[in-house]
Design an enzyme around this catalytic site. Structure first.
Site: not given
Length: 347
Positions: A152, A319-322
């Protein structure tokens, strides 16, 4: 003795025979280079491990799984169809000097005719009409599709005034490229913003101790990303020398697999093609990639007045997860500040 497709890198699952450097029927000894093999990372030479008479099974261009048969070493005669053998005898042609295209490594009639006439060997009848992917192209396709499907990502863009960088370049003998300054700026900023230098994992964030910057290099038919290790600890001059050498070897396909491993961040620059801005695809498991456009003169406001300045557009895909929005903004702002005040990178 059978010769199988070797595993030339840790991640290699299959290889493509780029070209045979020995012909069927030739006697080879241990250490003789048999073939050039393209892996998922580079094209490498493969040496014979024993002696014998070579019998080629996998033709040039064939993609073969690791451990599968590509040739044999023995004292047996060259394999050929009866028609090809009779034709070679009538024409006075040595079968051992002809590259076979038969499914079982046999010399075919058209192989003999092609060798005599100096014409290229025709493709097998069941060859696909479409141009096949190389091992490198297949790996790129798989990795990029996986990244787009699973990461994402989001993009942030900044405009950077490169006046000070360009002025500093003029004062240096054998000046570094603009990309070298960008690599150094990213490396310094990555040390201060560890999540951008990390990777997402199901059980938590992986934060790397090293800052290893990959540089995207376009070759004739692929995209390779050689890595500058410990870029945060190197001078801009060191980075310039390393990037030139790595890019040269990548384009000449002499790059080693170890030169393409362990990147923690990537810089992709299309400025040399006149591209002003673009968005790059994150190379998993990295957390981000910076896309760099061309330096162009633009009208900006300085001290409340319009002026012309050399500007560069940098676009970060993260990466929007991190990496969250504020993390990415602070990192990108740090990169911009370093490039606008490059003397800080020399201290």
């Amino acid at each position: 003795m059978t010769v199988t497709m070797p595993r030339l890198s840790d991640s290699m699952q299959e290889g493509t025979i780029v070209r045979w450097l020995k012909r069927s029927g030739e006697t080879v000894a241990p250490g003789d280079v048999l073939a050039e093999i393209e892996t998922d990372k580079a094209t490498m030479e493969y040496e014979a491990e024993s002696d014998g008479v070579l019998e080629i099974v996998a033709a040039e261009g064939a993609t073969v799984a690791v451990g599968e048969l590509i040739a044999r070493l023995g004292a047996g005669r060259v394999r050929a169809t009866p028609v090809a053998r009779r034709l070679a005898r009538e024409l006075g042609t040595d079968l051992a000097s002809i590259t076979p295209t038969g499914r079982r490594g046999q010399v075919m009639k058209h192989d003999v005719l092609a060798a005599v006439n100096g014409a290229p060997t025709p493709p097998p009848r069941d060859a696909a009409a479409a141009t096949p992917l190389t091992a490198t192209q297949r790996t790129i396709a798989i990795r990029m599709a996986k990244s787009r499907a699973s990461v994402p990502d989001f993009d942030l863009e900044v405009e950077i005034d490169m006046t000070a960088c360009l002025a500093l370049r003029k004062q240096v003998e054998a000046p570094p490229s603009i990309n070298d300054f960008v690599i150094k700026a990213c490396a310094v900023a990555l040390r201060e913003h560890p999540r951008v230098n990390g990777a997402f994992a199901a059980d938590g964030f992986a934060i790397h101790d090293e800052v290893n910057v990959g540089i995207a290099v376009a070759t004739d038919d692929a995209l390779l990303v050689p890595v500058i290790r410990d870029a945060d600890k190197r001078t801009i001059r060191d980075i310039a020398a390393a990037s030139r050498e790595l890019a040269k070897r990548a384009r000449e396909r002499r790059i080693e697999p170890r030169d393409l491993e362990h990147a923690t961040f990537t810089v992709s620059n299309l400025g040399m093609f006149g591209v002003t801005r673009f968005t790059a695809v994150i190379d998993e498991p990295q957390a981000a990639i910076l896309a760099v456009g061309a330096v162009q003169d633009r009208v900006i406001a300085r001290d409340g007045r319009p002026t012309v300045a050399p500007m560069l557009t940098a676009t970060l895909a993260a990466d929007h997860r991190i990496v969250y929005g504020a993390d990415a903004a602070r990192f990108l702002g740090h990169v911009r500040d370093l490039l606008q005040n490059p003397v800080r990178m020399l201290l």
